[in-house]
Write a protein that holds these residues in place. Sequence first.
Motif, PDB file in Angstrom:
ATOM      1  N   LEU A 112      48.553 -72.259 -87.864  1.00  0.00           N
ATOM      2  CA  LEU A 112      47.996 -71.800 -89.134  1.00  0.00           C
ATOM      3  C   LEU A 112      46.518 -71.524 -88.944  1.00  0.00           C
ATOM      4  O   LEU A 112      45.759 -72.404 -88.522  1.00  0.00           O
ATOM      5  N   ASP A 113      46.110 -70.286 -89.229  1.00  0.00           N
ATOM      6  CA  ASP A 113      44.722 -69.877 -89.079  1.00  0.00           C
ATOM      7  C   ASP A 113      44.246 -69.273 -90.392  1.00  0.00           C
ATOM      8  O   ASP A 113      44.524 -68.114 -90.694  1.00  0.00           O
ATOM      9  N   ARG A 114      43.588 -70.096 -91.200  1.00  0.00           N
ATOM     10  CA  ARG A 114      43.105 -69.691 -92.522  1.00  0.00           C
ATOM     11  C   ARG A 114      44.276 -69.179 -93.355  1.00  0.00           C
ATOM     12  O   ARG A 114      45.154 -69.942 -93.712  1.00  0.00           O
ATOM     13  N   ASN A 115      44.314 -67.879 -93.666  1.00  0.00           N
ATOM     14  CA  ASN A 115      45.382 -67.346 -94.512  1.00  0.00           C
ATOM     15  C   ASN A 115      46.447 -66.615 -93.709  1.00  0.00           C
ATOM     16  O   ASN A 115      47.163 -65.768 -94.241  1.00  0.00           O
ATOM     17  N   ILE A 116      46.599 -66.943 -92.430  1.00  0.00           N
ATOM     18  CA  ILE A 116      47.621 -66.328 -91.581  1.00  0.00           C
ATOM     19  C   ILE A 116      48.454 -67.427 -90.934  1.00  0.00           C
ATOM     20  O   ILE A 116      47.903 -68.358 -90.337  1.00  0.00           O
TER      21      ILE A 116
ATOM     22  N   PHE B  82      49.413 -77.999 -91.864  1.00  0.00           N
ATOM     23  CA  PHE B  82      49.066 -78.069 -93.280  1.00  0.00           C
ATOM     24  C   PHE B  82      47.668 -77.545 -93.528  1.00  0.00           C
ATOM     25  O   PHE B  82      46.801 -77.543 -92.652  1.00  0.00           O
ATOM     26  N   SER B  83      47.481 -77.087 -94.766  1.00  0.00           N
ATOM     27  CA  SER B  83      46.175 -76.678 -95.279  1.00  0.00           C
ATOM     28  C   SER B  83      45.778 -77.694 -96.336  1.00  0.00           C
ATOM     29  O   SER B  83      46.372 -78.765 -96.439  1.00  0.00           O
ATOM     30  N   SER B  84      44.789 -77.369 -97.176  1.00  0.00           N
ATOM     31  CA  SER B  84      44.375 -78.313 -98.215  1.00  0.00           C
ATOM     32  C   SER B  84      45.448 -78.491 -99.285  1.00  0.00           C
ATOM     33  O   SER B  84      45.511 -79.544 -99.925  1.00  0.00           O
ATOM     34  N   SER B  85      46.312 -77.491 -99.456  1.00  0.00           N
ATOM     35  CA  SER B  85      47.273 -77.539-100.563  1.00  0.00           C
ATOM     36  C   SER B  85      48.728 -77.378-100.148  1.00  0.00           C
ATOM     37  O   SER B  85      49.622 -77.634-100.956  1.00  0.00           O
TER      38      SER B  85
ATOM     39  N   SER C  43      33.603 -87.373 -89.102  1.00  0.00           N
ATOM     40  CA  SER C  43      32.256 -87.028 -88.627  1.00  0.00           C
ATOM     41  C   SER C  43      31.394 -86.395 -89.710  1.00  0.00           C
ATOM     42  O   SER C  43      30.215 -86.116 -89.481  1.00  0.00           O
ATOM     43  N   GLY C  44      31.972 -86.142 -90.892  1.00  0.00           N
ATOM     44  CA  GLY C  44      31.215 -85.567 -91.996  1.00  0.00           C
ATOM     45  C   GLY C  44      31.332 -84.066 -92.132  1.00  0.00           C
ATOM     46  O   GLY C  44      30.783 -83.482 -93.070  1.00  0.00           O
ATOM     47  N   THR C  45      32.029 -83.399 -91.201  1.00  0.00           N
ATOM     48  CA  THR C  45      32.213 -81.955 -91.315  1.00  0.00           C
ATOM     49  C   THR C  45      33.226 -81.628 -92.397  1.00  0.00           C
ATOM     50  O   THR C  45      34.025 -82.478 -92.802  1.00  0.00           O
ATOM     51  N   ASP C  46      33.208 -80.390 -92.858  1.00  0.00           N
ATOM     52  CA  ASP C  46      34.060 -79.944 -93.962  1.00  0.00           C
ATOM     53  C   ASP C  46      34.986 -78.842 -93.474  1.00  0.00           C
ATOM     54  O   ASP C  46      34.537 -77.784 -93.044  1.00  0.00           O
ATOM     55  N   ALA C  47      36.297 -79.107 -93.538  1.00  0.00           N
ATOM     56  CA  ALA C  47      37.279 -78.131 -93.051  1.00  0.00           C
ATOM     57  C   ALA C  47      37.546 -77.012 -94.044  1.00  0.00           C
ATOM     58  O   ALA C  47      38.017 -75.945 -93.659  1.00  0.00           O
ATOM     59  N   TYR C  48      37.267 -77.230 -95.326  1.00  0.00           N
ATOM     60  CA  TYR C  48      37.543 -76.217 -96.356  1.00  0.00           C
ATOM     61  C   TYR C  48      36.304 -75.991 -97.225  1.00  0.00           C
ATOM     62  O   TYR C  48      36.328 -76.266 -98.439  1.00  0.00           O
ATOM     63  N   PRO C  49      35.211 -75.504 -96.668  1.00  0.00           N
ATOM     64  CA  PRO C  49      33.971 -75.386 -97.443  1.00  0.00           C
ATOM     65  C   PRO C  49      34.057 -74.405 -98.601  1.00  0.00           C
ATOM     66  O   PRO C  49      33.234 -74.465 -99.519  1.00  0.00           O
ATOM     67  N   HIS C  50      35.041 -73.507 -98.589  1.00  0.00           N
ATOM     68  CA  HIS C  50      35.158 -72.500 -99.648  1.00  0.00           C
ATOM     69  C   HIS C  50      35.859 -73.035-100.893  1.00  0.00           C
ATOM     70  O   HIS C  50      35.915 -72.343-101.916  1.00  0.00           O
ATOM     71  N   ILE C  51      36.415 -74.253-100.834  1.00  0.00           N
ATOM     72  CA  ILE C  51      37.132 -74.822-101.980  1.00  0.00           C
ATOM     73  C   ILE C  51      36.288 -75.940-102.581  1.00  0.00           C
ATOM     74  O   ILE C  51      35.878 -76.854-101.869  1.00  0.00           O
ATOM     75  N   PRO C  52      36.007 -75.918-103.887  1.00  0.00           N
ATOM     76  CA  PRO C  52      35.212 -76.994-104.499  1.00  0.00           C
ATOM     77  C   PRO C  52      35.843 -78.362-104.259  1.00  0.00           C
ATOM     78  O   PRO C  52      37.068 -78.507-104.305  1.00  0.00           O
TER      79      PRO C  52
ATOM     80  N   LEU D  69      43.174 -88.505 -99.072  1.00  0.00           N
ATOM     81  CA  LEU D  69      43.836 -87.831 -97.963  1.00  0.00           C
ATOM     82  C   LEU D  69      43.644 -86.328 -98.055  1.00  0.00           C
ATOM     83  O   LEU D  69      43.725 -85.734 -99.136  1.00  0.00           O
ATOM     84  N   ASN D  70      43.392 -85.705 -96.927  1.00  0.00           N
ATOM     85  CA  ASN D  70      43.408 -84.250 -96.775  1.00  0.00           C
ATOM     86  C   ASN D  70      42.493 -83.519 -97.761  1.00  0.00           C
ATOM     87  O   ASN D  70      42.877 -82.519 -98.355  1.00  0.00           O
ATOM     88  N   THR D  71      41.279 -84.003 -97.912  1.00  0.00           N
ATOM     89  CA  THR D  71      40.294 -83.274 -98.706  1.00  0.00           C
ATOM     90  C   THR D  71      39.420 -82.382 -97.834  1.00  0.00           C
ATOM     91  O   THR D  71      38.563 -81.667 -98.344  1.00  0.00           O
ATOM     92  N   GLY D  72      39.617 -82.440 -96.515  1.00  0.00           N
ATOM     93  CA  GLY D  72      38.840 -81.604 -95.609  1.00  0.00           C
ATOM     94  C   GLY D  72      37.585 -82.251 -95.085  1.00  0.00           C
ATOM     95  O   GLY D  72      36.922 -81.703 -94.204  1.00  0.00           O
ATOM     96  N   ILE D  73      37.210 -83.431 -95.616  1.00  0.00           N
ATOM     97  CA  ILE D  73      36.037 -84.159 -95.132  1.00  0.00           C
ATOM     98  C   ILE D  73      36.482 -85.045 -93.970  1.00  0.00           C
ATOM     99  O   ILE D  73      37.299 -85.947 -94.144  1.00  0.00           O
ATOM    100  N   THR D  74      35.990 -84.784 -92.774  1.00  0.00           N
ATOM    101  CA  THR D  74      36.421 -85.512 -91.593  1.00  0.00           C
ATOM    102  C   THR D  74      35.568 -86.758 -91.393  1.00  0.00           C
ATOM    103  O   THR D  74      34.544 -86.947 -92.056  1.00  0.00           O
TER     104      THR D  74
END
Length: 389
Positions: free
Chosen positions: A101-105, A363-366, A58-67, A51-56
């Motif tokens: 929620l928009d990234r860090n804002i 929510f975000s990844s964390s 369709s295969g896109t990545d919502a949080y590419p900056h997080i390993p 759950l909520n790893t950012g992989i949708t």
Amino acid sequence: MLLFQLPEDVLYHILSYLDCRALSRLSQVCRNLHCFVNRDAVWRKIAKEFLNTGITWSGTDAYPHIPLKERVKIAQNWCKGLCKRVVPLKWKTKLLPWLQLDRNILFLSQAANIGAYYVRQDSGRLQRNPFEIYSGHNGDVCRFVLTDSHLISGGSDGKILVHSRTSDTLVELTGHNQEVNCLDSKDGLIISGSRDRTVKIWTLTSYRPRDTIPMYDRVWSVAISPTLSSFVTGTACCENFSPIRIWDVERLECLCSLGSEFRRGAGVLDIVFESPFQLFTCGYDTFIRLWDLRLSPRKCVMEWEEPHDSALYCIQTDGNHMIASGSSYYGVVRLWDKRQTECLQFFQLSSDQVSSPVYCLRFSSSHLYAALATALHSLDFRLNPVYVR
């Protein structure tokens, strides 16, 4: 030949058979294997199942900056409900707040103003004071949406305000004569719904509505399709027609109605497009519903019922397996796995003595943020999981 000396494609194939525990142990064997196992390509297959790893889907990545390995760590805590609860903001007057929620804002509406708060990357906490405040309404803000360039809000004064996020420009759109309960905006198109029983279509370049659709019922929710060719309205269900209808943007014709067995008063409070053909709805009838718009006729293919018979005010999905919902009593947030019918985890954020709906959640990844009547609550899922080190 040592294991890490195998061709990379062969090694990837071997590692695809390992689970979290095995991959974590393998990464501790030596430095070379540690570097290889920590690659995103190794964890992608596992991440798709959590759950909520950012992989949708369709295969896109919502949080590419997080390993991905780090996200799988945190995903285990989402599944198990392990988190730290914090109340970053409180206020004395009961409100109907809304969040984006928009990234860090984090954007939070309180009465007639919308505050923009920086979210600290190290802790997920909000700065004490907003770095920017968007104002201009004569009454409370009911809903607002974000685009890359604008913040668009609808208020109880019947006005829609378009704030530029890059300058001090403010445009006022007038046309509704009662509160604007809901709105959505994509690619310069704005759809608004009101208690005055109308839906209006606007563009960012006009000061007057382009078109008006009489709905003959109060409009509680709207959502524009990702294709921009249609939009969906959710009404109070006080008249003799389905509360969920799909409209053509250009011709303003009702393309179809979804469902036929809604009881009177089963208003639809939130609508979420997960893809051009997957639509989620929730409302007073206590159900989350997934509609498949590819079928003919279009129909509900999955349902999740709130166990305590509470109205559902808001939902959000991760684009893959997870749904988060906010209930009308005791600030209850529930996490659902689409592959199951029963609730996966729930969190009661308000006390038994002071009950409040969850008016909005994001929510975000964390982290998960939930807006209640007198406080903003935060759930931090960044605890040390059992298997992934």
